[in-house]
Design a protein around this motif. Structure first.
Motif, PDB file in Angstrom:
ATOM      1  N   ALA A  19       0.809  -1.225   0.000  1.00 35.79           N
ATOM      2  CA  ALA A  19       0.000   0.000   0.000  1.00 35.79           C
ATOM      3  C   ALA A  19       0.842   1.275   0.000  1.00 35.79           C
ATOM      4  N   TRP A  20       1.720   1.406   0.987  1.00 37.06           N
ATOM      5  CA  TRP A  20       2.473   2.658   1.100  1.00 37.06           C
ATOM      6  C   TRP A  20       3.487   2.846  -0.015  1.00 37.06           C
ATOM      7  N   THR A  21       4.226   1.803  -0.361  1.00 31.92           N
ATOM      8  CA  THR A  21       5.248   1.985  -1.388  1.00 31.92           C
ATOM      9  C   THR A  21       4.621   2.306  -2.744  1.00 31.92           C
ATOM     10  N   LYS A  22       3.508   1.666  -3.055  1.00 35.62           N
ATOM     11  CA  LYS A  22       2.856   1.918  -4.350  1.00 35.62           C
ATOM     12  C   LYS A  22       2.227   3.308  -4.377  1.00 35.62           C
ATOM     13  N   SER A  23       1.537   3.698  -3.324  1.00 33.61           N
ATOM     14  CA  SER A  23       0.842   4.990  -3.330  1.00 33.61           C
ATOM     15  C   SER A  23       1.804   6.173  -3.322  1.00 33.61           C
ATOM     16  N   GLN A  24       2.992   5.982  -2.788  1.00 30.68           N
ATOM     17  CA  GLN A  24       3.957   7.076  -2.675  1.00 30.68           C
ATOM     18  C   GLN A  24       5.111   6.985  -3.669  1.00 30.68           C
ATOM     19  N   GLY A  25       5.082   5.973  -4.522  1.00 28.70           N
ATOM     20  CA  GLY A  25       6.148   5.813  -5.506  1.00 28.70           C
ATOM     21  C   GLY A  25       7.514   5.590  -4.858  1.00 28.70           C
ATOM     22  N   ILE A  26       7.535   4.795  -3.804  1.00 25.78           N
ATOM     23  CA  ILE A  26       8.761   4.568  -3.034  1.00 25.78           C
ATOM     24  C   ILE A  26       9.743   3.711  -3.830  1.00 25.78           C
ATOM     25  N   GLU A  27      11.000   4.167  -3.849  1.00 29.79           N
ATOM     26  CA  GLU A  27      12.070   3.455  -4.530  1.00 29.79           C
ATOM     27  C   GLU A  27      13.085   2.870  -3.554  1.00 29.79           C
ATOM     28  N   ARG A  28      13.104   3.391  -2.333  1.00 25.81           N
ATOM     29  CA  ARG A  28      14.061   2.962  -1.315  1.00 25.81           C
ATOM     30  C   ARG A  28      13.364   2.949   0.045  1.00 25.81           C
ATOM     31  N   ILE A  29      13.678   1.935   0.841  1.00 27.51           N
ATOM     32  CA  ILE A  29      13.210   1.861   2.226  1.00 27.51           C
ATOM     33  C   ILE A  29      14.435   1.822   3.126  1.00 27.51           C
ATOM     34  N   ILE A  30      14.408   2.660   4.149  1.00 27.95           N
ATOM     35  CA  ILE A  30      15.451   2.628   5.175  1.00 27.95           C
ATOM     36  C   ILE A  30      14.785   2.219   6.474  1.00 27.95           C
ATOM     37  N   VAL A  31      15.184   1.087   7.008  1.00 27.13           N
ATOM     38  CA  VAL A  31      14.709   0.629   8.312  1.00 27.13           C
ATOM     39  C   VAL A  31      15.740   1.060   9.342  1.00 27.13           C
ATOM     40  N   ILE A  32      15.276   1.767  10.366  1.00 23.56           N
ATOM     41  CA  ILE A  32      16.164   2.164  11.462  1.00 23.56           C
ATOM     42  C   ILE A  32      15.629   1.506  12.719  1.00 23.56           C
ATOM     43  N   ASP A  33      16.347   0.472  13.142  1.00 21.55           N
ATOM     44  CA  ASP A  33      15.915  -0.319  14.282  1.00 21.55           C
ATOM     45  C   ASP A  33      17.131  -1.056  14.845  1.00 21.55           C
ATOM     46  N   ASN A  34      17.445  -0.793  16.090  1.00 19.69           N
ATOM     47  CA  ASN A  34      18.633  -1.398  16.694  1.00 19.69           C
ATOM     48  C   ASN A  34      18.582  -2.920  16.693  1.00 19.69           C
ATOM     49  N   ASP A  35      17.419  -3.485  17.013  1.00 22.76           N
ATOM     50  CA  ASP A  35      17.303  -4.951  17.050  1.00 22.76           C
ATOM     51  C   ASP A  35      17.531  -5.566  15.673  1.00 22.76           C
ATOM     52  N   ALA A  36      16.854  -5.037  14.668  1.00 20.69           N
ATOM     53  CA  ALA A  36      16.984  -5.595  13.318  1.00 20.69           C
ATOM     54  C   ALA A  36      18.411  -5.423  12.784  1.00 20.69           C
ATOM     55  N   ALA A  37      19.009  -4.262  13.052  1.00 20.20           N
ATOM     56  CA  ALA A  37      20.361  -3.999  12.546  1.00 20.20           C
ATOM     57  C   ALA A  37      21.395  -4.928  13.172  1.00 20.20           C
ATOM     58  N   GLY A  38      21.129  -5.410  14.380  1.00 22.47           N
ATOM     59  CA  GLY A  38      22.071  -6.271  15.065  1.00 22.47           C
ATOM     60  C   GLY A  38      21.797  -7.752  14.905  1.00 22.47           C
ATOM     61  N   ASP A  39      20.820  -8.107  14.077  1.00 22.03           N
ATOM     62  CA  ASP A  39      20.410  -9.496  13.935  1.00 22.03           C
ATOM     63  C   ASP A  39      20.433  -9.874  12.452  1.00 22.03           C
ATOM     64  N   ASP A  40      21.410 -10.666  12.064  1.00 23.84           N
ATOM     65  CA  ASP A  40      21.560 -11.036  10.655  1.00 23.84           C
ATOM     66  C   ASP A  40      20.342 -11.766  10.104  1.00 23.84           C
ATOM     67  N   PHE A  41      19.694 -12.580  10.922  1.00 23.42           N
ATOM     68  CA  PHE A  41      18.502 -13.291  10.460  1.00 23.42           C
ATOM     69  C   PHE A  41      17.368 -12.312  10.165  1.00 23.42           C
ATOM     70  N   LYS A  42      17.167 -11.324  11.042  1.00 24.98           N
ATOM     71  CA  LYS A  42      16.130 -10.313  10.797  1.00 24.98           C
ATOM     72  C   LYS A  42      16.436  -9.508   9.540  1.00 24.98           C
ATOM     73  N   LYS A  43      17.702  -9.148   9.362  1.00 30.86           N
ATOM     74  CA  LYS A  43      18.076  -8.392   8.157  1.00 30.86           C
ATOM     75  C   LYS A  43      17.798  -9.215   6.900  1.00 30.86           C
ATOM     76  N   MET A  44      18.148 -10.486   6.939  1.00 30.86           N
ATOM     77  CA  MET A  44      17.903 -11.349   5.791  1.00 30.86           C
ATOM     78  C   MET A  44      16.397 -11.454   5.521  1.00 30.86           C
ATOM     79  N   SER A  45      15.606 -11.605   6.567  1.00 30.59           N
ATOM     80  CA  SER A  45      14.152 -11.697   6.415  1.00 30.59           C
ATOM     81  C   SER A  45      13.571 -10.421   5.803  1.00 30.59           C
TER      82      SER A  45
END
Length: 156
Positions: A19-45
């Protein structure tokens, strides 16, 4: 150019991706989250869950601060997603041109108050949100672009 700033503990999921990426024409997503950034499995997912035509970066708060100049100079339509309110409160004041923040999902916990069906904030998160509001940033709650937009400003 940052088009959407969203706080959602689920990070990337169907509503965000479709919904959001299509309606806003998003080309890049930046996730800022300490847990996800420190967990290779979460990043891969997260990388597996994004559409092939959208670039994805996953940063901790510290990494995002180190890259702030580059983030603020991005030319592509960008969506920034935070995993929690407090981490968002640390970074949003440094993002250029941010006038509003979408609270998409903040999970219910024992010490929280309900603000919408999907947004539950504790006292510290309310204070962090109030600081953003005091900087002139509009805070709203909305699940998908076609659903009703509710003001969080009026409730905190």
């Amino acid at each position: 150019m940052i088009k959407v700033v969203r706080i959602d503990h689920r990070l990337l999921h169907g509503q965000v991706i479709f919904a959001w990426t299509k309606s806003q024409g998003i080309e890049r997503i930046i996730v800022i989250d300490n847990d996800a950034a420190g967990d290779d499995f979460k990043k891969m997912s997260l990388k597996l869950s994004k559409p092939a035509d959208i670039k994805l970066s996953v940063f901790s708060v510290t990494q995002a601060k180190e890259r702030m100049e580059k983030i603020n100079k991005l030319k592509s339509n960008t969506m920034v997603i935070f995993g929690d309110v407090l981490q968002a409160g640390e970074i949003i004041p440094d993002l250029n041109g941010i006038t509003e923040v979408n609270y998409g999902g903040v999970k219910n916990r024992p010490d929280t108050k309900r603000y919408s069906n999907a947004v539950f904030l504790n006292d510290e998160e309310v204070r962090s949100s109030q600081r953003l509001k005091e900087q002139g940033i509009t805070l709203f709650m909305q699940q998908v672009p076609t659903s009703k937009r509710e003001s969080l400003d009026a409730l905190i």
